[in-house]
Design an enzyme around this catalytic site. Structure first.
Site, PDB file in Angstrom:
ATOM      1  N   ASP A   1      -2.398 -19.479  -7.036  1.00 35.25           N
ATOM      2  CA  ASP A   1      -3.393 -18.531  -6.532  1.00 35.25           C
ATOM      3  C   ASP A   1      -4.469 -19.244  -5.718  1.00 35.25           C
ATOM      4  O   ASP A   1      -5.660 -18.949  -5.845  1.00 35.25           O
ATOM      5  CB  ASP A   1      -4.021 -17.728  -7.660  1.00 35.25           C
ATOM      6  CG  ASP A   1      -4.778 -16.506  -7.131  1.00 35.25           C
ATOM      7  OD1 ASP A   1      -4.456 -16.059  -6.022  1.00 35.25           O
ATOM      8  OD2 ASP A   1      -5.712 -16.028  -7.810  1.00 35.25           O
TER       9      ASP A   1
ATOM     10  N   HIS B   1      -5.245 -14.372  -3.676  1.00 37.60           N
ATOM     11  CA  HIS B   1      -5.388 -12.920  -3.745  1.00 37.60           C
ATOM     12  C   HIS B   1      -6.577 -12.401  -2.948  1.00 37.60           C
ATOM     13  O   HIS B   1      -6.665 -11.206  -2.674  1.00 37.60           O
ATOM     14  CB  HIS B   1      -5.454 -12.441  -5.206  1.00 37.60           C
ATOM     15  CG  HIS B   1      -6.722 -12.785  -5.916  1.00 37.60           C
ATOM     16  ND1 HIS B   1      -6.849 -13.879  -6.732  1.00 37.60           N
ATOM     17  CD2 HIS B   1      -7.917 -12.160  -5.955  1.00 37.60           C
ATOM     18  CE1 HIS B   1      -8.072 -13.898  -7.245  1.00 37.60           C
ATOM     19  NE2 HIS B   1      -8.730 -12.876  -6.788  1.00 37.60           N
TER      20      HIS B   1
ATOM     21  N   SER C   1     -14.444 -14.332  -7.032  1.00 36.61           N
ATOM     22  CA  SER C   1     -13.128 -14.934  -6.908  1.00 36.61           C
ATOM     23  C   SER C   1     -13.052 -15.872  -5.713  1.00 36.61           C
ATOM     24  O   SER C   1     -13.359 -15.493  -4.588  1.00 36.61           O
ATOM     25  CB  SER C   1     -12.083 -13.828  -6.749  1.00 36.61           C
ATOM     26  OG  SER C   1     -10.807 -14.316  -7.010  1.00 36.61           O
TER      27      SER C   1
END
Length: 514
Positions: free
Chosen positions: A178, A148, A257
């Site tokens: 992911d 992402h 992230s």
């Protein structure tokens, strides 16, 4: 969070010493080592009274400096850029997945930095749409991050801890876990050694290294709160793919992230991916993809460009007390209950049946669905595993050769938009008016590829894909990317439209690969 060491002095009772010399020696020993903590290392008992042996050892501290120093240079900042169209189509300012107030699954996402752009007549310029982190895996520039973080980006900019900046290319991405692998053109880069997440223990200290809110080289600490955690089971939402996260209470925020979760030995044991929050910022728990999954995914992306995903071919759920009572299962209280077996699957060929309870794979416990997913995700189609299960309250073991989604062991090929083998252009207004169409795109420059193989001829006007209206070439590419995010058995593109002669057509494109 600020930590301070606590030095605990243990008082040892002693019998009355008959010798003044002995007392003097003891006093000297206890007063000449004021930088040590006094600890009882052995005790004994005699009829004459308690006898204690007092030893001296260095005070222990939770020192995170070595781990921080050895890993901070191995974490990079990643900026993603795209034209406004690239992220306005996600839903504009009107909410959406990335603005969910209850659970911010993905931080450092396009939604986090999105701003309303004034209407301009000139062509939109590329703008930063996201910020995340990445971990250097090799000295020649391979970097792992979250899917992402790089998704839908037109350009990626990687900044090292020494402030050098590079453009990055995407080697491959896997929405199911992911994870993504990118590459920069650099040499002699510092790397973080890969650790074994399966040896990680609940309660163990860990460090999260990343770039929250754009603050580069940020280190936070916490402990492992849980392993094999499934997020969707807590949020009562649809599964996000393979979920077997390491849960920690290390502070993680938007921008972290794709960053590193490391042990006090400075070893990578996870990629920080998600947080549990009602506000979108850290609220106590963060989640990382364990290296048991990362190693396999990264290896596949580097070698094949896509993940070679093995499947058992079973419908599963966790064994509960009610389920065990209903099916009279008394031999075990934990495990994964098999609710169904797929045809032409590895499980069916190995003899597994509905009602079996899988309790381990290669001697690794599978008490939860997430743990079973983690174990299977470590292997490729063609690999063999030993599955231990309970049937009729008796423990059995089966040796299973794993297959892919197509029921074989063939290598899955990576495909991209160009593999369609054609181009798409907007249809002239005159033709749309003539055919009574409100919009569509026309197939041009048809070459060998998936579109031609499906029977589509040049000039075909596509009006919808998978029942979604198509009005521009960008819509086709957007639909293609959305389809490719699904599992292999769902990667089908249904084209509906009409030829300039008025003849209608419908074609099914299999995007799953061979």
């Amino acid at each position: 969070m600020k930590f301070s060491s606590k030095i605990i002095f243990l008082a040892a009772g002693t019998a009355v010493l008959s010798s003044a010399i002995t007392a003097s020696v003891m006093k000297e020993a206890l007063t000449s080592h004021d930088d040590f903590s006094t600890m009882v290392t052995d005790t004994g008992y005699t009829n004459g009274g308690g006898v204690y042996t007092v030893g001296l050892s260095p005070a222990t501290e939770n020192d995170f400096t070595k781990a921080a120093e050895s890993t901070i240079n191995g974490v990079v900042s990643i900026k993603s850029f795209a034209t406004p169209r690239g992220y306005q189509n996600r839903g504009g300012q009107g909410g959406g997945f990335f603005e969910d107030p209850f659970f911010e699954y993905f931080f450092g996402s396009p939604g986090g930095n999105r701003r309303q752009q004034p209407r301009q007549e000139q062509q939109p310029q590329q703008q930063q749409m996201g910020l995340g982190s990445g971990v250097i895996l090799s000295a020649d520039g391979y970097i792992v991050t979250n899917n992402h973080v790089i998704e839908d980006a037109e350009r990626l900019e990687v900044t090292l801890n020494d402030n050098r900046t590079f453009d990055a290319t995407v080697i491959g991405a896997d929405p199911t876990t992911d994870l993504a692998l990118i590459k920069i053109d650099a040499k002699d880069l510092p790397i973080i050694p890969m650790g074994d997440s399966e040896t990680l223990k609940v309660g163990e200290w860990v460090l999260a290294v990343g770039n929250p809110f754009g603050f580069t080289s940020t280190v936070t600490t916490g402990i492992v709160s849980a392993k094999g955690r499934s997020i969707s089971s807590v949020n009562h939402s649809a599964p996000m793919g393979i979920e077997s996260y390491i849960q920690t209470d290390a502070a993680v925020n938007p921008g972290n992230s794709g960053g590193a979760l490391v042990t006090l030995n400075g070893e990578l044991i996870g990629i920080n991916t998600a947080i549990y929050s009602q506000t979108g910022s850290y609220a106590g728990y963060s989640f990382a993809v364990p290296t048991s999954i990362v190693k396999k995914v990264v290896s596949d992306l580097r070698q094949f460009g896509t993940v070679q995903r093995a499947v058992l071919g079973v419908s599963i759920q966790e064994l509960t007390a009610d389920l065990a009572k209903e099916h009279k299962i008394t031999a075990v209280t934990k495990g994964v209950y098999v609710g169904g077996i797929q045809d032409r699957s590895a499980a069916k060929e190995a003899g597994l049946q509905e009602g079996d309870v899988i309790i381990s794979i290669n001697d690794k416990p599978t008490n939860k669905v997430s743990e079973l997913q983690e174990q299977v995700s470590k292997y490729r189609p063609g690999d063999t595993i030993n599955v231990t299960y309970v049937r009729d309250n008796a423990t059995k073991t089966a040796t299973i050769k794993l297959y892919n989604q197509q029921g074989n062991t063939s290598v899955t090929k990576a495909t991209d938009y160009t593999d369609l083998g054609c181009a798409f252009k907007k249809v002239d207004d005159a033709i749309l008016k003539q055919l009574g169409l409100s919009g569509g795109v026309q197939v041009v420059d048809l070459k060998d590829g998936i579109v031609r193989d499906a029977g589509v001829r040049s000039g075909f006007i596509v009006t919808s894909i998978n029942d979604r209206r198509i009005s521009s070439p960008e819509d086709v590419e957007k639909m293609y990317k959305a389809i490719m995010k699904g599992s292999a058995d769902e990667r089908v593109m249904i084209l509906r439209g009409v030829y300039p002669t008025g003849k209608r057509g419908i074609y099914a494109l299999d995007l799953a690969g061979e």
